[in-house]
Design a protein around this motif. Structure first.
Motif, PDB file in Angstrom:
ATOM      1  N   MET A   1       0.759  -1.330  -0.066  1.00  0.00           N
ATOM      2  CA  MET A   1      -0.094  -0.017   0.089  1.00  0.00           C
ATOM      3  C   MET A   1       0.936   1.184   0.191  1.00  0.00           C
ATOM      4  SD  MET A   1      -3.071   0.491   2.595  1.00  0.00           S
ATOM      5  CE  MET A   1      -4.750   0.375   1.960  1.00  0.00           C
ATOM      6  N   SER A   2       0.530   2.240  -0.866  1.00  0.00           N
ATOM      7  CA  SER A   2       1.245   3.372  -0.908  1.00  0.00           C
ATOM      8  C   SER A   2       0.817   4.270   0.389  1.00  0.00           C
ATOM      9  CB  SER A   2       1.110   4.278  -2.178  1.00  0.00           C
ATOM     10  OG  SER A   2       0.019   4.623  -2.267  1.00  0.00           O
ATOM     11  N   GLU A   3       1.902   5.207   0.399  1.00  0.00           N
ATOM     12  CA  GLU A   3       1.536   6.256   1.468  1.00  0.00           C
ATOM     13  C   GLU A   3       0.507   7.152   1.243  1.00  0.00           C
ATOM     14  OE1 GLU A   3       4.376   9.979   2.792  1.00  0.00           O
ATOM     15  OE2 GLU A   3       5.411   7.971   2.499  1.00  0.00           O
ATOM     16  N   PHE A   4       0.172   7.641  -0.142  1.00  0.00           N
ATOM     17  CA  PHE A   4      -0.996   8.282  -0.380  1.00  0.00           C
ATOM     18  C   PHE A   4      -2.206   7.562  -0.020  1.00  0.00           C
ATOM     19  CE2 PHE A   4      -4.121   9.261  -3.571  1.00  0.00           C
ATOM     20  CZ  PHE A   4      -4.266  10.791  -3.355  1.00  0.00           C
ATOM     21  N   ASP A   5      -2.343   6.216  -0.191  1.00  0.00           N
ATOM     22  CA  ASP A   5      -3.562   5.585  -0.120  1.00  0.00           C
ATOM     23  C   ASP A   5      -3.885   5.527   1.482  1.00  0.00           C
ATOM     24  OD1 ASP A   5      -4.070   4.863  -2.564  1.00  0.00           O
ATOM     25  OD2 ASP A   5      -2.962   3.171  -2.569  1.00  0.00           O
ATOM     26  N   LEU A   6      -2.677   5.396   2.081  1.00  0.00           N
ATOM     27  CA  LEU A   6      -2.877   5.561   3.804  1.00  0.00           C
ATOM     28  C   LEU A   6      -3.313   6.690   4.022  1.00  0.00           C
ATOM     29  CD1 LEU A   6      -2.438   3.418   5.924  1.00  0.00           C
ATOM     30  CD2 LEU A   6      -0.048   4.141   6.054  1.00  0.00           C
ATOM     31  N   LYS A   7      -2.538   7.632   3.697  1.00  0.00           N
ATOM     32  CA  LYS A   7      -3.108   9.288   4.112  1.00  0.00           C
ATOM     33  C   LYS A   7      -4.277   9.329   3.608  1.00  0.00           C
ATOM     34  CE  LYS A   7       1.383  11.529   3.739  1.00  0.00           C
ATOM     35  NZ  LYS A   7       2.069  12.563   3.161  1.00  0.00           N
ATOM     36  N   TYR A   8      -4.872   8.800   2.597  1.00  0.00           N
ATOM     37  CA  TYR A   8      -6.255   9.056   2.023  1.00  0.00           C
ATOM     38  C   TYR A   8      -7.219   8.338   3.062  1.00  0.00           C
ATOM     39  CZ  TYR A   8     -10.427   8.759  -0.910  1.00  0.00           C
ATOM     40  OH  TYR A   8     -11.559   8.898  -1.487  1.00  0.00           O
ATOM     41  N   LEU A   9      -7.102   6.999   3.342  1.00  0.00           N
ATOM     42  CA  LEU A   9      -7.690   6.199   4.315  1.00  0.00           C
ATOM     43  C   LEU A   9      -7.882   6.876   5.660  1.00  0.00           C
ATOM     44  CD1 LEU A   9      -9.440   3.612   4.372  1.00  0.00           C
ATOM     45  CD2 LEU A   9      -7.206   2.555   4.996  1.00  0.00           C
ATOM     46  N   ILE A  10      -6.715   7.382   6.130  1.00  0.00           N
ATOM     47  CA  ILE A  10      -6.768   8.087   7.453  1.00  0.00           C
ATOM     48  C   ILE A  10      -7.805   9.316   7.278  1.00  0.00           C
ATOM     49  CG2 ILE A  10      -5.383   9.491   9.361  1.00  0.00           C
ATOM     50  CD1 ILE A  10      -3.056   7.228   8.609  1.00  0.00           C
ATOM     51  N   THR A  11      -7.647  10.016   6.360  1.00  0.00           N
ATOM     52  CA  THR A  11      -8.503  11.278   6.265  1.00  0.00           C
ATOM     53  C   THR A  11      -9.856  10.602   6.071  1.00  0.00           C
ATOM     54  OG1 THR A  11      -6.701  12.174   4.903  1.00  0.00           O
ATOM     55  CG2 THR A  11      -8.736  13.329   4.817  1.00  0.00           C
ATOM     56  N   VAL A  12     -10.220   9.753   5.263  1.00  0.00           N
ATOM     57  CA  VAL A  12     -11.607   9.572   5.179  1.00  0.00           C
ATOM     58  C   VAL A  12     -12.126   9.228   6.705  1.00  0.00           C
ATOM     59  CG1 VAL A  12     -13.131   7.546   4.357  1.00  0.00           C
ATOM     60  CG2 VAL A  12     -11.435   8.905   2.853  1.00  0.00           C
ATOM     61  N   LEU A  13     -11.371   8.475   7.407  1.00  0.00           N
ATOM     62  CA  LEU A  13     -11.799   7.777   8.764  1.00  0.00           C
ATOM     63  C   LEU A  13     -11.918   8.946   9.627  1.00  0.00           C
ATOM     64  CD1 LEU A  13      -9.595   4.617   9.084  1.00  0.00           C
ATOM     65  CD2 LEU A  13     -12.026   4.646   8.952  1.00  0.00           C
ATOM     66  N   ILE A  14     -11.223   9.992   9.666  1.00  0.00           N
ATOM     67  CA  ILE A  14     -11.116  11.171  10.353  1.00  0.00           C
ATOM     68  C   ILE A  14     -12.567  11.862  10.185  1.00  0.00           C
ATOM     69  CG2 ILE A  14     -10.263  13.335  11.245  1.00  0.00           C
ATOM     70  CD1 ILE A  14      -7.662  11.979  10.900  1.00  0.00           C
ATOM     71  N   SER A  15     -12.667  12.175   8.795  1.00  0.00           N
ATOM     72  CA  SER A  15     -14.019  12.669   8.521  1.00  0.00           C
ATOM     73  C   SER A  15     -15.208  12.102   8.869  1.00  0.00           C
ATOM     74  CB  SER A  15     -14.062  12.632   6.776  1.00  0.00           C
ATOM     75  OG  SER A  15     -12.697  13.502   6.111  1.00  0.00           O
ATOM     76  N   ILE A  16     -15.272  10.750   8.731  1.00  0.00           N
ATOM     77  CA  ILE A  16     -16.354  10.035   9.217  1.00  0.00           C
ATOM     78  C   ILE A  16     -16.635  10.171  10.637  1.00  0.00           C
ATOM     79  CG2 ILE A  16     -17.253   7.824   9.592  1.00  0.00           C
ATOM     80  CD1 ILE A  16     -16.074   6.852   6.812  1.00  0.00           C
ATOM     81  N   ASP A  17     -15.290  10.341  11.478  1.00  0.00           N
ATOM     82  CA  ASP A  17     -15.569  10.318  13.086  1.00  0.00           C
ATOM     83  C   ASP A  17     -16.053  12.012  13.329  1.00  0.00           C
ATOM     84  OD1 ASP A  17     -14.680   8.045  13.412  1.00  0.00           O
ATOM     85  OD2 ASP A  17     -12.581   8.402  13.786  1.00  0.00           O
ATOM     86  N   ILE A  18     -15.698  12.854  12.440  1.00  0.00           N
ATOM     87  CA  ILE A  18     -16.171  14.272  12.778  1.00  0.00           C
ATOM     88  C   ILE A  18     -17.607  14.239  12.232  1.00  0.00           C
ATOM     89  CG2 ILE A  18     -15.900  16.505  11.836  1.00  0.00           C
ATOM     90  CD1 ILE A  18     -12.739  16.120  11.399  1.00  0.00           C
ATOM     91  N   LEU A  19     -17.924  13.863  11.130  1.00  0.00           N
ATOM     92  CA  LEU A  19     -19.423  13.583  11.037  1.00  0.00           C
ATOM     93  C   LEU A  19     -20.104  12.853  11.969  1.00  0.00           C
ATOM     94  CD1 LEU A  19     -21.359  14.426   8.664  1.00  0.00           C
ATOM     95  CD2 LEU A  19     -20.904  12.184   7.715  1.00  0.00           C
TER      96      LEU A  19
END
Length: 167
Positions: A1-19
């Motif tokens: 897995m690339s670093e970009f995919d991992l950053k993207y996944l973390i950003t999506v998870l944080i966005s869901i938590d905030i929502l």
């Protein structure tokens, strides 16, 4: 897995938590804005309905208890009268035995019940009072009254039937 995919996944998870946190805060604020009197009024209406039903059932139960109490009281009075009648008969038997007289049998065979009824009717026809018949035959007054009343009723029915035949 690339670093970009991992950053993207973390950003999506944080966005869901905030929502999700925003939705929870919104719901909590909405619950606080609901007027408490409305909730209490609903609860009170439910309890009033339950109390009304319970009161109705208890009223029916009290009525049934009153009826049963009345029936028990009537049965008790009838039993007391029967006991008094039996005591009188026993006292009469004791008196007759002490005088050396024989005591008539009270337990009659089934065939002689009609003879006893006819004897009661015959004595009444001769003008004897209920009390005189009771003393003579050692039968309770209530039983004599019942036999005489039944006889009177059956005679009335017979007369009615004869009138209808002749009409």
């Amino acid at each position: 897995m690339s670093e970009f995919d991992l950053k993207y996944l973390i950003t999506v998870l944080i966005s869901i938590d905030i929502l999700l946190m925003a939705v929870c805060v919104f719901l909590i604020l909405k619950i606080r804005l609901i007027p408490k009197t409305e909730v209490f009024e609903r609860g009170i209406k439910i309890f009033e309905s339950m109390i009304g039903d319970a009161d109705e059932v208890s009223g029916q139960f009290q009525e049934q208890i009153r009826i049963k109490y009345s029936q028990i009281k009537n049965l008790s009075v009838q039993l007391d009268n029967r006991i008094d009648s039996l005591n009188i008969m026993l006292n009469r038997a004791d008196i007759l035995l002490s005088e050396g007289k024989s005591v008539p049998k009270v337990n009659l065979p089934a065939g002689s019940i009609l003879n006893r009824q006819n004897e009661i009717i015959e004595l009444a026809g001769k003008g004897c009072s209920v009390e005189e018949i009771a003393n003579r035959l050692l039968i309770s007054k209530g039983e004599i009254k019942l036999i005489l009343d039944l006889n009177l009723a059956t005679q009335g029915d017979k007369l009615k039937d004869e009138r209808e035949k002749h009409a």
